[in-house]
Write an enzyme that holds these catalytic residues in place. Structure first.
Site, short mmCIF file in Angstrom:
data_model
loop_
_atom_site.label_atom_id
_atom_site.label_comp_id
_atom_site.label_asym_id
_atom_site.label_seq_id
_atom_site.Cartn_x
_atom_site.Cartn_y
_atom_site.Cartn_z
N LYS A 174 0.92 -1.26 0.03
CA LYS A 174 -0.06 -0.07 0.05
C LYS A 174 0.96 1.35 0.03
CE LYS A 174 -1.61 3.14 2.08
NZ LYS A 174 -1.63 4.55 1.74
N GLY A 227 7.50 5.64 7.92
CA GLY A 227 6.34 6.79 8.21
C GLY A 227 6.75 7.24 9.56
N SER A 228 5.69 8.37 10.14
CA SER A 228 5.89 8.94 11.23
C SER A 228 5.98 8.22 12.48
CB SER A 228 4.74 9.88 11.43
OG SER A 228 3.52 9.04 11.88
N GLY A 232 3.66 4.91 13.53
CA GLY A 232 4.53 3.58 13.78
C GLY A 232 4.03 3.08 15.24
N GLU A 249 10.30 2.10 10.36
CA GLU A 249 11.32 3.03 10.07
C GLU A 249 10.59 4.65 10.21
OE1 GLU A 249 14.70 4.16 10.25
OE2 GLU A 249 14.72 1.76 9.50
N CYS A 283 13.85 11.26 5.86
CA CYS A 283 14.10 10.83 7.46
C CYS A 283 15.22 11.25 7.86
CB CYS A 283 13.80 9.19 7.68
SG CYS A 283 12.48 8.68 6.91
N GLU A 384 10.44 16.61 14.91
CA GLU A 384 10.69 16.28 13.33
C GLU A 384 9.83 17.30 12.71
OE1 GLU A 384 9.66 12.68 11.27
OE2 GLU A 384 11.64 12.73 10.31
C1 UN1 Z 1 14.69 8.57 3.97
O1 UN1 Z 1 15.11 9.53 4.43
O2 UN1 Z 1 13.46 8.15 4.08
O3 UN1 Z 1 20.19 8.28 3.07
C2 UN1 Z 1 15.47 7.49 3.05
C3 UN1 Z 1 19.47 8.74 2.27
C4 UN1 Z 1 18.73 8.02 1.55
C5 UN1 Z 1 17.51 7.23 1.87
C6 UN1 Z 1 16.71 8.19 2.57
N1 UN1 Z 1 19.59 7.19 0.62
O4 UN1 Z 1 19.10 9.81 2.23
#
Ligand code: UN1
Length: 497
Positions: A174, A227-228, A232, A249, A283, A384
């Site tokens: 999804k 996601g957040s 999560g 993650e 992220c 964040e």
């Molecule tokens: C993410 O920020 O969700 O290291 C992934 C990085 C990328 C992957 C980021 N290769 O910034």
């Protein structure tokens, strides 16, 4: 306007209610890319039933053969890299050089997975008994339910999906409702590469309506979510109750530390890329800049200059440095943090507003923003934001910088600019993050290394590299006794002592 569909039970199909949602270009909101099925329980249930049939077939396919399918996917992605990058920029917004990188991360992940098909190592170890072998090997688990975010429309789906498939699982995915086209293309490529149709199921829709059903489905033993941290937590509660294997993650509040002895030009290039690449929607984005006293003022002045020259625009246009935010609620969130920062006594050095210049008025643009005078422990420094906002914290010593880095609830990536090699290695030990960069920004993880964070960024699993294959497979141990006698472990070898 184009109509896109789900891929369930080997067929492209609408939602059974006929409901749809629109996929809109964030750089130009009158540009509607197409409509996608707004799915719910009915579609998810059908997808899971089909994925169960897919699993029964795929788990018996030898891993090297599964790998061959993924190698062909890598070849197809390579051949169409430019075309895919263009459609990704249209739906997600980041500049073309970034979406090309996003596709490349998918290609790298495909080739890594293909080669893993001929490894997938177990161990063979000596038995304590004669004429007996002891070994471990990897087995597939079942249906993997994948819920993916908008910021890496290709890379993140591939780095969940390819290892899941290589290990012999079937997949129900999804994707984020803001970027549904990229995964649609990915599924087309998988089918073209020869993946048996029921091994992959694509269900479009919203998190609460489709994603939640997938996470709660009793026949889906494996969930991977990016996601957040807030969502999560809910996913984690459900999976905990249902004894599901779960990889999370989540958020980050990543810092770059620049010390007095650093190469400042290098650090400047690094922070511009780390903080404002992908409009701060990674992220791994650099959202805190921890500057040592001796370089603070000169560095901030040079940085503000460079930031004010960043070119905002449609990611498909030549010369665009920074694209739009993904949607209106992302802009509103960033706007709210302007108020939070000012109330906490921080000062906007540059940026701070929605960008409404000519050509930007129909997109979700926000000026790249630097806050100075940000206090350690303040909300601006702790939470964040997921936008083009960099908070600068002043410190006196390296030790203080390390403390500020560690004093947040997240722990994805960190970065240290210094010429002191001893300190650099100390940082690798002492910074509480899943990834630390020395003399490079907080973004830029490579596909063949484990990716993930500590504390509330993750739940201990890693994506990417060799470790992710352990998440998507189960260890099984086999003992083969060819002595022809009953041999008792722990007893027979030791009975005379
Ligand atoms: C993410 O920020 O969700 O290291 C992934 C990085 C990328 C992957 C980021 N290769 O910034």
């Amino acid at each position: 306007m184009k109509t896109f569909q789900n891929f369930i039970a080997g067929r492209w199909a609408d939602a059974c209610t006929g409901a749809t949602f629109e996929n809109i270009n964030p750089a130009d909101t009158v540009d509607v890319i197409g409509t996608f099925p707004r799915s719910g329980a009915e579609e998810v249930n059908r997808a899971v039933a089909s994925a169960a049939r897919g699993f029964a077939q795929w788990k018996r396919t030898p891993a090297p053969v599964r790998g061959d399918v993924l190698r062909r996917v890598g070849d197809l992605m390579s051949a169409r890299k430019e075309e895919i990058a263009a459609l990704m920029t249209r739906e997600m917004g980041k500049p073309l050089h970034e979406t090309r990188g996003d596709v490349q991360e998918g290609i790298d992940t495909a080739y890594y997975a293909a080669s893993e098909g001929r490894r997938l190592f177990g161990h063979t170890v000596p038995s304590e008994l004669r004429d007996k072998w002891a070994m471990s090997f990897r087995r597939p688990i079942g249906i993997a339910g994948l819920v993916t975010p908008f910021n890496f429309p290709m890379a993140i789906p591939t780095w969940k999906m390819f290892p899941a498939l290589l290990c012999g699982n079937s997949v129900v995915i999804k994707p984020a409702e803001d970027v549904p086209q990229t995964v649609t293309v990915l599924v087309e490529l998988l089918l073209e590469a020869g993946l048996p149709p029921e091994v992959i199921q694509l269900v479009h829709g919203h998190g609460e309506e489709a994603g939640a059903v997938l996470v709660q489905h009793p026949d889906v033993p494996l969930i991977s979510f990016t996601g957040s941290t807030e969502t999560g937590r809910i996913v984690g509660e459900i999976c905990g109750r249902m004894h599901k294997r779960l990889s999370l993650e989540m958020g980050g509040k990543n810092a770059m530390i620049v010390l007095n002895d650093a190469d400042l030009d290098l650090a400047l290039d690094g922070v511009l890329w780390g903080a404002f690449g992908t409009t701060g929607q990674r992220c791994t984005a650099t959202s805190r800049l921890i500057l040592q006293d001796g370089v603070h003022d000169t560095f901030v002045a040079a940085l503000a200059q460079r930031v004010s020259k960043l070119r905002l625009g449609d990611g498909r246009a030549e010369g665009t440095d920074v694209g739009p935010l993904i949607n209106e609620s992302a802009v509103e969130k960033v706007e709210r943090y302007m108020g939070v920062g000012l109330k906490e006594g921080a000062e906007v050095r540059t940026g701070g507003r929605r960008a409404t210049a000519k050509g930007l008025e129909r997109g979700h643009f926000f000026e790249p923003t630097i806050f100075v005078g940000v206090k350690a422990g303040s909300r601006l420094e702790q939470e964040e934001i997921f936008g083009p906002v960099l908070s600068v914290v002043r410190v006196r010593t390296a030790d203080e910088a390390f403390t500020v880095n560690n004093d947040v609830r997240y722990g994805l990536s960190s970065s240290l600019y210094t010429r002191d090699v001893n300190l650099a290695f100390r940082a690798l030990n002492e910074l509480d993050n899943g990834i630390t960069y020395i003399n490079a920004p907080t973004i830029g993880a490579e596909a063949h290394l484990p990716f993930g964070g500590v504390k509330q960024t993750g739940n201990g699993h890693r994506e990417g590299g060799w470790e992710v294959y352990e998440f998507y497979s189960e260890t099984k141990v086999g003992y083969v006794d060819f002595s022809g006698t009953l041999q008792r472990a722990q007893i027979d070898t030791y009975q005379h002592r």
